[in-house]
Design a protein around this motif. Structure first.
Motif, PDB file in Angstrom:
ATOM      1  N   LYS A  22      49.790   6.818  -0.249  1.00  0.00           N
ATOM      2  CA  LYS A  22      51.064   6.684  -0.863  1.00  0.00           C
ATOM      3  C   LYS A  22      51.300   5.190  -1.287  1.00  0.00           C
ATOM      4  CE  LYS A  22      53.229   5.673   3.587  1.00  0.00           C
ATOM      5  NZ  LYS A  22      54.302   6.300   4.478  1.00  0.00           N
ATOM      6  N   PRO A  23      52.436   4.868  -1.997  1.00  0.00           N
ATOM      7  CA  PRO A  23      52.774   3.482  -2.321  1.00  0.00           C
ATOM      8  C   PRO A  23      53.434   2.943  -1.052  1.00  0.00           C
ATOM      9  CG  PRO A  23      53.629   4.942  -3.893  1.00  0.00           C
ATOM     10  CD  PRO A  23      52.987   5.871  -2.936  1.00  0.00           C
ATOM     11  N   MET A  24      53.195   1.545  -0.946  1.00  0.00           N
ATOM     12  CA  MET A  24      53.742   0.661   0.075  1.00  0.00           C
ATOM     13  C   MET A  24      54.482  -0.349  -0.346  1.00  0.00           C
ATOM     14  SD  MET A  24      50.735   0.777   3.111  1.00  0.00           S
ATOM     15  CE  MET A  24      51.857   0.512   4.456  1.00  0.00           C
ATOM     16  N   THR A  25      55.745  -0.761   0.348  1.00  0.00           N
ATOM     17  CA  THR A  25      56.392  -1.845  -0.026  1.00  0.00           C
ATOM     18  C   THR A  25      56.057  -2.994   0.773  1.00  0.00           C
ATOM     19  OG1 THR A  25      58.073  -1.132   1.385  1.00  0.00           O
ATOM     20  CG2 THR A  25      58.564  -0.157  -0.640  1.00  0.00           C
ATOM     21  N   VAL A  26      56.597  -4.303   0.717  1.00  0.00           N
ATOM     22  CA  VAL A  26      56.558  -5.429   1.231  1.00  0.00           C
ATOM     23  C   VAL A  26      56.962  -5.094   2.630  1.00  0.00           C
ATOM     24  CG1 VAL A  26      57.260  -7.759   1.499  1.00  0.00           C
ATOM     25  CG2 VAL A  26      56.457  -6.800  -0.717  1.00  0.00           C
ATOM     26  N   LEU A  34      51.271  -5.139   9.605  1.00  0.00           N
ATOM     27  CA  LEU A  34      51.247  -6.489  10.024  1.00  0.00           C
ATOM     28  C   LEU A  34      52.346  -6.782  11.090  1.00  0.00           C
ATOM     29  CD1 LEU A  34      51.126  -7.884   6.180  1.00  0.00           C
ATOM     30  CD2 LEU A  34      49.406  -7.624   8.207  1.00  0.00           C
ATOM     31  N   LEU A  35      52.510  -5.949  11.719  1.00  0.00           N
ATOM     32  CA  LEU A  35      53.537  -6.106  13.168  1.00  0.00           C
ATOM     33  C   LEU A  35      53.239  -7.222  13.910  1.00  0.00           C
ATOM     34  CD1 LEU A  35      56.214  -4.835  13.893  1.00  0.00           C
ATOM     35  CD2 LEU A  35      54.938  -3.041  15.224  1.00  0.00           C
ATOM     36  N   ASP A  36      51.908  -7.202  14.073  1.00  0.00           N
ATOM     37  CA  ASP A  36      51.612  -8.271  15.220  1.00  0.00           C
ATOM     38  C   ASP A  36      51.157  -9.659  14.620  1.00  0.00           C
ATOM     39  OD1 ASP A  36      51.495  -6.267  17.175  1.00  0.00           O
ATOM     40  OD2 ASP A  36      49.500  -5.586  16.952  1.00  0.00           O
ATOM     41  N   TYR A  37      51.418  -9.876  13.332  1.00  0.00           N
ATOM     42  CA  TYR A  37      50.990 -11.056  12.840  1.00  0.00           C
ATOM     43  C   TYR A  37      52.476 -11.749  12.317  1.00  0.00           C
ATOM     44  CZ  TYR A  37      46.406  -9.405  12.641  1.00  0.00           C
ATOM     45  OH  TYR A  37      45.096  -8.941  12.982  1.00  0.00           O
ATOM     46  N   GLN A  38      52.216 -12.991  12.473  1.00  0.00           N
ATOM     47  CA  GLN A  38      53.482 -13.765  11.820  1.00  0.00           C
ATOM     48  C   GLN A  38      53.056 -14.202  10.266  1.00  0.00           C
ATOM     49  OE1 GLN A  38      53.884 -17.340  14.170  1.00  0.00           O
ATOM     50  NE2 GLN A  38      55.504 -18.263  12.604  1.00  0.00           N
ATOM     51  N   VAL A  39      53.854 -13.178   9.643  1.00  0.00           N
ATOM     52  CA  VAL A  39      53.614 -13.203   8.061  1.00  0.00           C
ATOM     53  C   VAL A  39      55.253 -12.951   7.524  1.00  0.00           C
ATOM     54  CG1 VAL A  39      52.661 -12.079   6.185  1.00  0.00           C
ATOM     55  CG2 VAL A  39      51.358 -12.148   8.319  1.00  0.00           C
ATOM     56  N   THR A  40      55.424 -14.012   6.594  1.00  0.00           N
ATOM     57  CA  THR A  40      56.839 -13.615   5.701  1.00  0.00           C
ATOM     58  C   THR A  40      56.668 -12.758   4.687  1.00  0.00           C
ATOM     59  OG1 THR A  40      56.137 -15.482   4.171  1.00  0.00           O
ATOM     60  CG2 THR A  40      57.094 -16.377   6.439  1.00  0.00           C
ATOM     61  N   ILE A  44      53.459 -12.196   1.823  1.00  0.00           N
ATOM     62  CA  ILE A  44      52.920 -10.755   1.423  1.00  0.00           C
ATOM     63  C   ILE A  44      53.161 -10.643   0.020  1.00  0.00           C
ATOM     64  CG2 ILE A  44      53.300  -8.234   1.676  1.00  0.00           C
ATOM     65  CD1 ILE A  44      54.410  -8.816   4.572  1.00  0.00           C
ATOM     66  N   LYS A  45      54.129 -10.976  -0.647  1.00  0.00           N
ATOM     67  CA  LYS A  45      54.285 -10.923  -2.060  1.00  0.00           C
ATOM     68  C   LYS A  45      53.376 -11.801  -2.908  1.00  0.00           C
ATOM     69  CE  LYS A  45      59.474 -10.041  -2.008  1.00  0.00           C
ATOM     70  NZ  LYS A  45      60.659 -10.400  -2.259  1.00  0.00           N
ATOM     71  N   GLN A  46      52.979 -13.015  -2.200  1.00  0.00           N
ATOM     72  CA  GLN A  46      52.067 -13.799  -3.126  1.00  0.00           C
ATOM     73  C   GLN A  46      50.453 -12.939  -3.040  1.00  0.00           C
ATOM     74  OE1 GLN A  46      52.495 -17.258  -0.647  1.00  0.00           O
ATOM     75  NE2 GLN A  46      53.715 -18.292  -2.226  1.00  0.00           N
ATOM     76  N   VAL A  47      50.245 -12.367  -1.918  1.00  0.00           N
ATOM     77  CA  VAL A  47      49.112 -11.655  -1.711  1.00  0.00           C
ATOM     78  C   VAL A  47      49.160 -10.387  -2.760  1.00  0.00           C
ATOM     79  CG1 VAL A  47      47.967 -10.129  -0.215  1.00  0.00           C
ATOM     80  CG2 VAL A  47      48.711 -12.295   0.681  1.00  0.00           C
ATOM     81  N   LEU A  48      50.250  -9.796  -2.728  1.00  0.00           N
ATOM     82  CA  LEU A  48      50.113  -8.503  -3.837  1.00  0.00           C
ATOM     83  C   LEU A  48      49.865  -9.192  -5.266  1.00  0.00           C
ATOM     84  CD1 LEU A  48      53.253  -6.530  -2.148  1.00  0.00           C
ATOM     85  CD2 LEU A  48      50.751  -6.019  -2.217  1.00  0.00           C
ATOM     86  N   GLU A  49      50.555 -10.456  -5.596  1.00  0.00           N
ATOM     87  CA  GLU A  49      50.416 -10.902  -6.843  1.00  0.00           C
ATOM     88  C   GLU A  49      49.270 -11.234  -7.235  1.00  0.00           C
ATOM     89  OE1 GLU A  49      53.227 -14.210  -7.174  1.00  0.00           O
ATOM     90  OE2 GLU A  49      55.067 -12.753  -6.891  1.00  0.00           O
ATOM     91  N   GLN A  50      48.390 -11.985  -6.200  1.00  0.00           N
ATOM     92  CA  GLN A  50      46.926 -12.233  -6.350  1.00  0.00           C
ATOM     93  C   GLN A  50      46.182 -11.053  -6.350  1.00  0.00           C
ATOM     94  OE1 GLN A  50      45.735 -15.528  -6.505  1.00  0.00           O
ATOM     95  NE2 GLN A  50      44.012 -14.453  -7.220  1.00  0.00           N
ATOM     96  N   LEU A  51      46.252  -9.945  -5.555  1.00  0.00           N
ATOM     97  CA  LEU A  51      45.620  -8.778  -5.828  1.00  0.00           C
ATOM     98  C   LEU A  51      45.693  -8.144  -7.121  1.00  0.00           C
ATOM     99  CD1 LEU A  51      46.143  -6.981  -2.307  1.00  0.00           C
ATOM    100  CD2 LEU A  51      43.883  -7.759  -3.296  1.00  0.00           C
ATOM    101  N   THR A  52      46.811  -8.139  -7.787  1.00  0.00           N
ATOM    102  CA  THR A  52      47.269  -7.640  -9.058  1.00  0.00           C
ATOM    103  C   THR A  52      46.305  -8.641 -10.122  1.00  0.00           C
ATOM    104  OG1 THR A  52      49.320  -7.032  -8.284  1.00  0.00           O
ATOM    105  CG2 THR A  52      48.947  -7.210 -10.604  1.00  0.00           C
ATOM    106  N   GLN A  53      46.454  -9.770  -9.915  1.00  0.00           N
ATOM    107  CA  GLN A  53      45.611 -10.503 -10.949  1.00  0.00           C
ATOM    108  C   GLN A  53      44.109 -10.268 -10.492  1.00  0.00           C
ATOM    109  OE1 GLN A  53      46.653 -14.634 -10.180  1.00  0.00           O
ATOM    110  NE2 GLN A  53      48.715 -14.480 -11.039  1.00  0.00           N
TER     111      GLN A  53
END
Length: 194
Positions: A22-26, A34-40, A44-53
């Motif tokens: 299913k689609p997943m949002t940020v 990513l509940l256990d990780y310190q991530v803003t 996450i948006k930067q990672v999604l942009e990089q994956l899109t590219q």
């Protein structure tokens, strides 16, 4: 909270989107994965942009749809990939597709208003099919005698047609440009986008 490298974050997000079904949002990535990780959210948006590219020019793409991000085969391969599916794509009548289009463009709209525009009755089977597909839902009732249901499209409708919003719907053609035949007998094919 644990820290996570950019490489591991990208790999983890990519894997999650690949298997999610299913689609997943940020927010869903952050809260479910990513509940256990310190991530803003920004990271996450930067990672999604990089994956899109990273997936540009390949057989699959990372797309943003109304419900979030998902991997999807690119449209130019849809005909060739259809050979892999044993089940054929559902065939929808012209009446069903016209009803869906009217709901999408004129929402919220009542069944009576659809019938007035189409000039023919809308069978309960059409509304039931659209509701079962989760493409259409009741969003209220019109304040007139009988209080008819008001119908509108859902995020599942947008996701199915790879749209992020109704603003991406193509512009309507003028009625004079259409050649309307028998509304209920001409089948139309809608193919899966995935």
């Amino acid at each position: 909270m644990k820290s996570i490298t950019d490489e591991k974050l990208q790999s983890l997000v990519e894997a999650a989107l690949f298997i999610a079904g299913k689609p997943m949002t940020v927010q869903s990535l952050k809260q479910e994965l990513l509940l256990d990780y310190q991530v803003t959210n920004k990271r996450i948006k930067q990672v999604l942009e990089q994956l899109t590219q990273d997936y540009q020019g390949r057989g699959i793409a990372l797309l943003k749809v109304a419900s979030g991000y998902r991997f999807q085969a690119i449209a130019e391969h849809s005909e060739d990939l259809s050979a892999l599916f044993k089940e054929k794509s559902p065939r929808y009548s012209r009446a069903l597709l016209e009803t869906l289009a009217l709901i999408a463009y004129k929402q919220p709209i009542t069944r009576g208003e659809i019938e007035e525009i189409r000039g023919v009755a809308v069978s309960s089977h059409i509304i039931k099919t659209l509701t079962e597909r989760n493409w259409v839902k009741t969003v209220g009732h019109k304040e007139v005698p009988g209080r008819p249901a008001l119908y509108a499209t859902t995020n599942a409708f947008l996701d199915y047609f790879s749209l992020t919003s109704l603003a991406q719907l193509p512009e309507l053609m003028p009625i004079s440009a259409l050649s309307l035949g028998d509304h209920d007998t001409m089948p139309a094919q809608v193919s899966e986008n995935r």
